[in-house]
Design an enzyme around this catalytic site. Structure first.
Site, mmCIF file in Angstrom:
data_model
loop_
_atom_site.group_PDB
_atom_site.id
_atom_site.type_symbol
_atom_site.label_atom_id
_atom_site.label_comp_id
_atom_site.label_asym_id
_atom_site.label_seq_id
_atom_site.Cartn_x
_atom_site.Cartn_y
_atom_site.Cartn_z
ATOM 1 N N TYR A 199 133.793 24.315 37.097
ATOM 2 C CA TYR A 199 134.820 24.625 36.096
ATOM 3 C C TYR A 199 134.741 26.100 35.706
ATOM 4 O O TYR A 199 135.755 26.807 35.679
ATOM 5 C CB TYR A 199 134.626 23.733 34.878
ATOM 6 C CG TYR A 199 135.684 23.852 33.812
ATOM 7 C CD1 TYR A 199 136.912 23.212 33.940
ATOM 8 C CD2 TYR A 199 135.454 24.589 32.649
ATOM 9 C CE1 TYR A 199 137.883 23.305 32.954
ATOM 10 C CE2 TYR A 199 136.425 24.693 31.650
ATOM 11 C CZ TYR A 199 137.625 24.052 31.809
ATOM 12 O OH TYR A 199 138.583 24.154 30.831
ATOM 13 N N ASN B 227 149.102 25.454 34.108
ATOM 14 C CA ASN B 227 148.237 24.896 33.072
ATOM 15 C C ASN B 227 147.383 23.705 33.532
ATOM 16 O O ASN B 227 146.434 23.334 32.859
ATOM 17 C CB ASN B 227 149.133 24.467 31.895
ATOM 18 C CG ASN B 227 148.371 23.753 30.804
ATOM 19 O OD1 ASN B 227 147.611 24.365 30.069
ATOM 20 N ND2 ASN B 227 148.557 22.449 30.715
#
Length: 292
Positions: free
Chosen positions: A176, A111
């Protein structure tokens, strides 16, 4: 015969109720990277509240200890481990130590992640490397460490956190988007392969969630406060974690919290040209506002 049917039906109903009330996370072991804050923290808290043994891993040691203490004080079982997900040997050791202590590893939530916002032509090479190393290579390290172990066990579930930026060609955060698309592709391929070995794989693609990733992100050539004003308020990490765990329980391949973001994914699949046009127009507006 009537009494036999009544007794059989009663036993069947009790068995169904018992199965319904069982929680698949009870007494299971889970590693959560990026577990000190945001979605990772909320997932860890809810796993622990449902009886799981949670290993919190994060590079922020102070916040990590605070989160572990909060979980333990609430009656859960959590342990904090400082971890840089870019370090494969450290990730591998965490997986091996966890498996050795608990006898198995049932879940790993890869995560951890960061974001750097800028136009692509202003994105530095250092920015590219930093985001890819943490977001994508961090997931790769978690998979490379945990997947062989789970294959040997014949079971386990890998949950990789991507983003809606991994499903849509969003602008303004090029590294990203690249990292998150990579995570989506990795997870889909691994899910198809892992099925033969009893290993489940899911990818989480959150929309706007109220976490510190926006405030802690680096902004190059863009005014942070102006850009953040354009973002919707977003969903709480707690509601997001509830959706994630519900869909992990269902073994969903792609998990999109909040659920109202799913139509955007379908629109991208059905009309990618339309989505690109909207993003192109939106980018002009955002840059005109956020760069002024």
């Amino acid at each position: 015969p009537g009494r036999w049917r009544t007794t059989t039906w009663a036993i069947w109903r009790k068995s169904c109720n018992a199965l319904r009330n069982m929680d698949i996370f009870t007494d299971k072991t889970a590693i959560v990277t990026g577990g000190a804050s945001g979605i990772g923290r909320a997932v860890s808290q809810q796993l622990a509240s449902r009886g799981a043994n949670v290993i919190l891993a994060d590079i922020d040691t102070e916040l990590l200890q605070e989160t572990a203490k909060a979980i333990n004080d609430a009656g859960g079982k959590a342990r904090a481990v400082e971890l840089d997900v870019r370090d494969f040997e450290a990730v591998k050791k965490l997986v091996e130590d966890t498996s050795s202590e608990f006898g198995r590893l049932d879940y790993i939530f890869n995560n951890a992640g960061i974001a750097i916002a800028s136009e692509a032509h202003e994105h530095t090479y250092e920015s590219w490397r930093r985001v890819i190393d943490i977001n994508l290579n961090g997931v790769i390290n978690g998979v490379a460490a945990a997947y062989p172990l789970m294959v040997e066990q014949g079971s386990g579930h890998i949950i990789n956190t991507a983003s809606m930026a991994g499903l849509l060609p969003l602008t303004g955060e090029i590294s990203y988007v690249t990292s998150k698309h990579g995570i989506v592709g990795l997870s889909g391929a691994l899910r198809n392969e892992g099925a033969a070995h009893g290993v489940k794989v899911s990818v989480v693609c959150p929309g706007f969630i109220r976490t510190n990733i926006y405030t802690s992100a680096e902004y190059i050539g863009i005014y942070r406060d102006k850009l953040l004003r354009l973002f919707p308020k977003g969903t709480s990490p707690e509601k997001t974690a509830a959706v994630i765990l519900a869909d992990v329980q269902r073994n969903r391949a792609v998990i999109i919290p909040p659920r109202y973001m799913r139509p955007l994914w379908w629109l991208q699949r059905l009309a990618p040209g339309l989505v690109s046009r909207v993003l192109q127009v939106g980018t002009k507006y955002v840059l005109r506002y956020a760069r002024a």
